[in-house]
Design a protein around this motif. Structure first.
Motif, mmCIF file in Angstrom:
data_model
loop_
_atom_site.group_PDB
_atom_site.id
_atom_site.type_symbol
_atom_site.label_atom_id
_atom_site.label_comp_id
_atom_site.label_asym_id
_atom_site.label_seq_id
_atom_site.Cartn_x
_atom_site.Cartn_y
_atom_site.Cartn_z
ATOM 1 N N ARG A 207 32.209 -13.063 0.753
ATOM 2 C CA ARG A 207 31.948 -12.334 -0.491
ATOM 3 C C ARG A 207 32.170 -13.237 -1.701
ATOM 4 N NH1 ARG A 207 34.663 -8.134 1.952
ATOM 5 N NH2 ARG A 207 36.572 -8.616 0.814
ATOM 6 N N ALA A 208 33.250 -14.014 -1.627
ATOM 7 C CA ALA A 208 33.537 -14.925 -2.744
ATOM 8 C C ALA A 208 32.422 -15.946 -2.917
ATOM 9 C CB ALA A 208 34.876 -15.641 -2.507
ATOM 10 N N GLU A 209 31.902 -16.430 -1.793
ATOM 11 C CA GLU A 209 30.792 -17.394 -1.867
ATOM 12 C C GLU A 209 29.567 -16.748 -2.502
ATOM 13 O OE1 GLU A 209 30.468 -20.535 -1.260
ATOM 14 O OE2 GLU A 209 32.509 -20.895 -0.587
ATOM 15 N N ARG A 210 29.282 -15.496 -2.089
ATOM 16 C CA ARG A 210 28.123 -14.804 -2.673
ATOM 17 C C ARG A 210 28.313 -14.584 -4.165
ATOM 18 N NH1 ARG A 210 28.537 -11.818 2.139
ATOM 19 N NH2 ARG A 210 29.533 -10.056 1.071
ATOM 20 N N GLU A 211 29.550 -14.172 -4.528
ATOM 21 C CA GLU A 211 29.826 -13.954 -5.953
ATOM 22 C C GLU A 211 29.704 -15.248 -6.743
ATOM 23 O OE1 GLU A 211 33.675 -12.217 -5.968
ATOM 24 O OE2 GLU A 211 32.994 -10.269 -5.181
ATOM 25 N N ALA A 212 30.184 -16.352 -6.143
ATOM 26 C CA ALA A 212 30.069 -17.652 -6.823
ATOM 27 C C ALA A 212 28.608 -18.048 -6.972
ATOM 28 C CB ALA A 212 30.826 -18.719 -6.028
ATOM 29 N N ALA A 213 27.808 -17.796 -5.930
ATOM 30 C CA ALA A 213 26.382 -18.122 -5.998
ATOM 31 C C ALA A 213 25.691 -17.269 -7.060
ATOM 32 C CB ALA A 213 25.724 -17.906 -4.632
ATOM 33 N N ASP A 214 26.068 -15.959 -7.117
ATOM 34 C CA ASP A 214 25.484 -15.073 -8.138
ATOM 35 C C ASP A 214 25.888 -15.533 -9.535
ATOM 36 O OD1 ASP A 214 24.340 -13.566 -6.159
ATOM 37 O OD2 ASP A 214 25.879 -11.990 -6.185
ATOM 38 N N ALA A 215 27.159 -15.929 -9.678
ATOM 39 C CA ALA A 215 27.630 -16.397 -10.985
ATOM 40 C C ALA A 215 26.904 -17.677 -11.396
ATOM 41 C CB ALA A 215 29.141 -16.628 -10.954
ATOM 42 N N ALA A 216 26.698 -18.573 -10.424
ATOM 43 C CA ALA A 216 25.985 -19.821 -10.723
ATOM 44 C C ALA A 216 24.553 -19.529 -11.142
ATOM 45 C CB ALA A 216 26.006 -20.737 -9.494
ATOM 46 N N ALA A 217 23.924 -18.556 -10.451
ATOM 47 C CA ALA A 217 22.545 -18.187 -10.811
ATOM 48 C C ALA A 217 22.507 -17.573 -12.204
ATOM 49 C CB ALA A 217 21.981 -17.211 -9.785
ATOM 50 N N ALA A 218 23.494 -16.704 -12.505
ATOM 51 C CA ALA A 218 23.545 -16.089 -13.837
ATOM 52 C C ALA A 218 23.763 -17.141 -14.917
ATOM 53 C CB ALA A 218 24.668 -15.041 -13.880
ATOM 54 N N LEU A 219 24.639 -18.120 -14.618
ATOM 55 C CA LEU A 219 24.878 -19.198 -15.572
ATOM 56 C C LEU A 219 23.609 -20.007 -15.803
ATOM 57 C CD1 LEU A 219 26.729 -20.940 -17.308
ATOM 58 C CD2 LEU A 219 27.363 -22.211 -15.250
ATOM 59 N N SER A 220 22.884 -20.282 -14.724
ATOM 60 C CA SER A 220 21.632 -21.030 -14.851
ATOM 61 C C SER A 220 20.632 -20.269 -15.708
ATOM 62 C CB SER A 220 21.057 -21.306 -13.461
ATOM 63 O OG SER A 220 19.821 -21.985 -13.564
ATOM 64 N N ASP A 221 20.542 -18.931 -15.476
ATOM 65 C CA ASP A 221 19.620 -18.110 -16.271
ATOM 66 C C ASP A 221 20.034 -18.121 -17.741
ATOM 67 O OD1 ASP A 221 18.219 -17.510 -14.014
ATOM 68 O OD2 ASP A 221 19.152 -15.552 -13.703
ATOM 69 N N ALA A 222 21.344 -18.000 -17.981
ATOM 70 C CA ALA A 222 21.829 -17.989 -19.364
ATOM 71 C C ALA A 222 21.539 -19.321 -20.058
ATOM 72 C CB ALA A 222 23.332 -17.697 -19.395
ATOM 73 N N GLU A 223 21.737 -20.410 -19.334
ATOM 74 C CA GLU A 223 21.461 -21.724 -19.911
ATOM 75 C C GLU A 223 19.973 -21.886 -20.208
ATOM 76 O OE1 GLU A 223 23.102 -24.331 -17.009
ATOM 77 O OE2 GLU A 223 25.100 -24.368 -17.933
ATOM 78 N N SER A 224 19.129 -21.350 -19.327
ATOM 79 C CA SER A 224 17.680 -21.411 -19.573
ATOM 80 C C SER A 224 17.319 -20.604 -20.816
ATOM 81 C CB SER A 224 16.923 -20.878 -18.358
ATOM 82 O OG SER A 224 17.137 -21.690 -17.233
ATOM 83 N N GLU A 225 17.924 -19.404 -20.925
ATOM 84 C CA GLU A 225 17.653 -18.572 -22.103
ATOM 85 C C GLU A 225 18.140 -19.258 -23.379
ATOM 86 O OE1 GLU A 225 19.442 -14.824 -21.400
ATOM 87 O OE2 GLU A 225 18.077 -14.288 -19.750
ATOM 88 N N LEU A 226 19.315 -19.907 -23.295
ATOM 89 C CA LEU A 226 19.847 -20.613 -24.458
ATOM 90 C C LEU A 226 18.932 -21.765 -24.859
ATOM 91 C CD1 LEU A 226 22.126 -21.022 -26.486
ATOM 92 C CD2 LEU A 226 23.286 -22.450 -24.782
ATOM 93 N N THR A 227 18.442 -22.505 -23.865
ATOM 94 C CA THR A 227 17.519 -23.603 -24.148
ATOM 95 C C THR A 227 16.251 -23.080 -24.816
ATOM 96 O OG1 THR A 227 18.362 -24.879 -22.282
ATOM 97 C CG2 THR A 227 16.185 -25.473 -23.119
ATOM 98 N N SER A 228 15.731 -21.959 -24.298
ATOM 99 C CA SER A 228 14.524 -21.363 -24.883
ATOM 100 C C SER A 228 14.792 -20.904 -26.308
ATOM 101 C CB SER A 228 14.058 -20.178 -24.031
ATOM 102 O OG SER A 228 13.718 -20.599 -22.731
ATOM 103 N N ALA A 229 15.979 -20.318 -26.539
ATOM 104 C CA ALA A 229 16.322 -19.852 -27.884
ATOM 105 C C ALA A 229 16.428 -21.024 -28.857
ATOM 106 C CB ALA A 229 17.642 -19.073 -27.843
ATOM 107 N N HIS A 230 17.058 -22.117 -28.410
ATOM 108 C CA HIS A 230 17.156 -23.313 -29.258
ATOM 109 C C HIS A 230 15.756 -23.834 -29.596
ATOM 110 C CE1 HIS A 230 21.377 -24.006 -29.655
ATOM 111 N NE2 HIS A 230 21.602 -24.011 -28.348
ATOM 112 N N SER A 231 14.887 -23.861 -28.595
ATOM 113 C CA SER A 231 13.534 -24.353 -28.817
ATOM 114 C C SER A 231 12.791 -23.470 -29.803
ATOM 115 C CB SER A 231 12.781 -24.411 -27.471
ATOM 116 O OG SER A 231 11.464 -24.836 -27.663
ATOM 117 N N ALA A 232 12.914 -22.142 -29.623
ATOM 118 C CA ALA A 232 12.241 -21.206 -30.537
ATOM 119 C C ALA A 232 12.785 -21.349 -31.954
ATOM 120 C CB ALA A 232 12.433 -19.776 -30.031
ATOM 121 N N ARG A 233 14.120 -21.527 -32.072
ATOM 122 C CA ARG A 233 14.713 -21.697 -33.399
ATOM 123 C C ARG A 233 14.207 -22.964 -34.073
ATOM 124 N NH1 ARG A 233 20.705 -23.724 -33.745
ATOM 125 N NH2 ARG A 233 19.509 -25.561 -33.104
ATOM 126 N N ASN A 234 14.132 -24.058 -33.317
ATOM 127 C CA ASN A 234 13.642 -25.321 -33.877
ATOM 128 C C ASN A 234 12.188 -25.208 -34.313
ATOM 129 O OD1 ASN A 234 16.124 -26.502 -33.442
ATOM 130 N ND2 ASN A 234 15.550 -27.379 -31.460
#
Length: 290
Positions: A207-234
């Motif tokens: 379960r911990a491994e699955r939660e860590a994998a889900d957290a890593a995926a969520a972090l990756s999605d958040a970083e992608s959204e942040l990158t897109s937001a920075h690009s849109a702002r620029n």
């Protein structure tokens, strides 16, 4: 050798071959073994990550076997509640998974196959699952993998044919199978309780491994959204700056036109005054004329 054994041997050979040639090789194998032809023709082509792992198992299973050894020590430490050993084994696990992943990728690239980032991640996750679960290890070690596992996924759905963990050529897995059979024959309530605790700890780890994998995926999605937001702002800032420059140019143009208009109005007034003066002189001259 039974038909099932022959089919496993054919499936393992197909899975270990070049992925691009799987379909043609399967057709040839089905034609060469009429008694098994229909069953061979139904064998599923492995996904890229699964094919790479199957090839490693066929070529050099040692890095994969190391995962079982680490997994066994992890389960023993969990059963005994040995926190110090668990901390040490966390590093061993990372190193074993990294070594198996590296060996798989090196074998694939050496054979002329490129390995994408997503395939690399799938290989790594599959080896993580193999450490955590004896059943997942048996699926990986069988050489019959058709889709990569993730921690907590069902190994029975990941292989071309059903797998018997006790039949997988790994002393560690075989030893665990013998221990389970001995326990089933009756080693006492204490052994049963320890097995239950081990199962509970294993489930918690998965379960911990699955939660860590889900957290890593969520972090990756958040970083992608942040990158897109920075690009849109620029882009918005660049557009704003361009509009400001255009407005400044229009202001300069309007100022120039205002000056020209003022000069034109002044010229018109001067001309009108001159016209009136000329008309006045003309009228005066007409009156003086005989």
């Amino acid at each position: 050798m039974s038909d099932d054994d022959d089919l496993r041997r054919v499936a393992a050979a197909l899975n270990a071959g070049p992925p691009a040639g799987f379909v043609a090789a399967r057709k040839a194998a089905a034609g060469a073994a009429p008694a098994l032809g229909a069953r061979i023709a139904r064998l599923q082509k492995p996904a890229a990550a699964a094919a790479a792992i199957d090839a490693l198992v066929a070529s050099d299973p040692a890095p994969v076997d190391a995962l079982a050894e680490v997994g066994e020590r992890l389960r023993t430490a969990e059963e005994e509640g040995d926190a110090s050993a668990l901390r040490s084994l966390a590093s061993d696990r990372r190193q074993a998974v990294a070594a198996a992943t590296r060996a798989t990728i090196e074998l694939s690239t050496g054979a002329g196959s490129s390995v994408s980032g997503s395939t690399r991640d799938a290989i790594d996750a599959c080896f993580q699952a193999a450490v955590l679960s004896p059943e997942a290890f048996a699926a990986v070690r069988s050489g019959l993998l058709v889709k990569p596992l993730t921690p907590g996924s069902d190994p029975a759905e990941a292989t071309a044919l059903p797998i018997d963990p006790a039949a997988v050529p790994s002393p560690t897995v075989a030893g665990r199978g013998a221990a389970r059979r001995s326990l089933g024959a009756g080693e006492g309530a204490g052994a049963g309780a320890r097995a239950a605790e081990r199962k509970k700890a294993r489930a918690a780890a998965e379960r911990a491994e699955r939660e860590a994998a889900d957290a890593a995926a969520a972090l990756s999605d958040a970083e992608s959204e942040l990158t897109s937001a920075h690009s849109a702002r620029n882009e918005a800032r660049a557009h704003r700056d361009a509009l400001r420059r255009e407005l400044a140019a229009l202001d300069d143009q309007a100022s120039t036109l205002d000056t020209a208009l003022a000069e034109a109005q002044s010229s018109r007034r001067t001309a009108a005054t001159a016209e009136r003066a000329a008309r006045t002189r003309a009228a005066a001259l007409r009156r003086k004329a005989p």
